[in-house]
Design an enzyme around this catalytic site. Structure first.
Site, PDB file in Angstrom:
ATOM      1  N   THR A   1      -0.754   7.712  -0.874  1.00  0.00           N
ATOM      2  CA  THR A   1      -2.101   7.642  -1.475  1.00  0.00           C
ATOM      3  C   THR A   1      -2.974   6.573  -0.815  1.00  0.00           C
ATOM      4  O   THR A   1      -4.193   6.591  -0.960  1.00  0.00           O
ATOM      5  CB  THR A   1      -1.998   7.278  -2.968  1.00  0.00           C
ATOM      6  OG1 THR A   1      -1.439   5.952  -3.074  1.00  0.00           O
ATOM      7  CG2 THR A   1      -1.105   8.254  -3.720  1.00  0.00           C
TER       8      THR A   1
ATOM      9  N   ASP B   1       5.467  -5.872   9.169  1.00  0.00           N
ATOM     10  CA  ASP B   1       6.694  -5.397   9.836  1.00  0.00           C
ATOM     11  C   ASP B   1       6.890  -6.108  11.167  1.00  0.00           C
ATOM     12  O   ASP B   1       8.009  -6.512  11.510  1.00  0.00           O
ATOM     13  CB  ASP B   1       6.625  -3.883  10.077  1.00  0.00           C
ATOM     14  CG  ASP B   1       6.956  -3.100   8.811  1.00  0.00           C
ATOM     15  OD1 ASP B   1       7.499  -3.702   7.861  1.00  0.00           O
ATOM     16  OD2 ASP B   1       6.666  -1.887   8.782  1.00  0.00           O
TER      17      ASP B   1
ATOM     18  N   ARG C   1       0.848  -1.191   0.000  1.00  0.00           N
ATOM     19  CA  ARG C   1       0.000   0.000   0.000  1.00  0.00           C
ATOM     20  C   ARG C   1       0.879   1.234   0.000  1.00  0.00           C
ATOM     21  O   ARG C   1       1.741   1.389   0.866  1.00  0.00           O
ATOM     22  CB  ARG C   1      -0.875  -0.037   1.253  1.00  0.00           C
ATOM     23  CG  ARG C   1      -2.086   0.817   1.123  1.00  0.00           C
ATOM     24  CD  ARG C   1      -2.980   0.617   2.308  1.00  0.00           C
ATOM     25  NE  ARG C   1      -2.379   1.095   3.542  1.00  0.00           N
ATOM     26  CZ  ARG C   1      -3.058   1.294   4.656  1.00  0.00           C
ATOM     27  NH1 ARG C   1      -4.350   1.035   4.691  1.00  0.00           N
ATOM     28  NH2 ARG C   1      -2.468   1.737   5.736  1.00  0.00           N
TER      29      ARG C   1
END
Ligand code: PRP
Length: 211
Positions: free
Chosen positions: A110, A205, A106
């Site tokens: 934006t 992550d 992603r």
């Protein structure tokens, strides 16, 4: 477990305990991975409900009786990277499941998904496709992935996530009413950075140890 239309939300004390471990920012990588593996097993089990069965005949040590085999091919499709965290749990139940990969991240500004990889096995039009990604936020990634899978011929798709935002659920259920969603939690909302609140931060992550 609560089920409204085509959404199933897990409701189990083990899941509530493990979601708390996953949400806690002080949880280390080892605890994070083990909690994820436990919830992934329950998500996989739930995602595999209502499969067609074929009757077989088997012999126990005592007598002949009816047996069953699963009568559909299963294709697991993780949205990379974080979707990988949910694959092993499904393969533990379905050792011959094929696995397709969709690479998508992603864009941080934006919040739109960017595709970077796709590799799907043959047979997605005939089998059950289990699309997996632990986070359903705006729904942009799932929307793109489902649209792509349908274009490639997939007819039966279930989407499994760990934590979902109402925004993502609304987007997917409105656009794809035939796709059922299985999730462990529906959170409050998205913040200005399109992160799920309260959420758990960035699942990929935290699971892979990147920042
Ligand atoms: C996260 C998550 C989903 C997506 C959800 O991926 O794993 O794929 O964002 O957001 P959306 O519903 O608004 O599209 P991320 O970009 O962090 O990539 P990663 O899996 O490689 O960490």
């Amino acid at each position: 477990m609560s089920k409204q239309s085509n959404i199933t939300v897990l409701d189990h004390p083990v899941v509530s305990r493990d979601l708390s471990i996953l949400r806690d920012k002080t949880t280390d990588i080892v605890e994070f991975r083990t909690a994820m593996a436990r919830v992934a097993t329950i998500l996989a089990y739930t995602s595999l409900k209502e499969l067609p069965l074929q009757e077989t005949s088997i012999e126990t040590p005592i007598t002949q009786t009816r047996g069953y085999r699963i009568d559909t091919d299963i294709i697991v499709v993780p949205i990379l990277r974080a979707g990988l965290t949910l694959v092993d749990a499904i393969m533990n139940f379905i050792p011959d499941a094929k696995v397709g990969h969709l690479g998508m991240y992603r864009d941080e500004t934006t919040h739109e998904p960017v595709d970077y990889y796709s590799n799907l096995p043959d047979g997605i039009s005939d089998g059950l496709v289990l699309l997996v990604d632990p986070m359903l936020a705006t729904g942009g990634s799932a929307d793109d992935a489902i649209g792509y899978l349908k274009k490639q011929g997939a007819k039966q798709i279930r989407f499994t996530s760990l934590i979902s935002a109402p925004e993502g659920i609304q987007r997917i259920t409105e656009k794809y009413p035939d796709v059922s969603i299985i999730t462990a939690a529906v959170d409050k909302n998205l913040n200005d950075d399109a992160f799920i609140v309260p959420g758990l931060g960035d699942a990929g992550d935290r699971y892979f140890g990147t920042t």
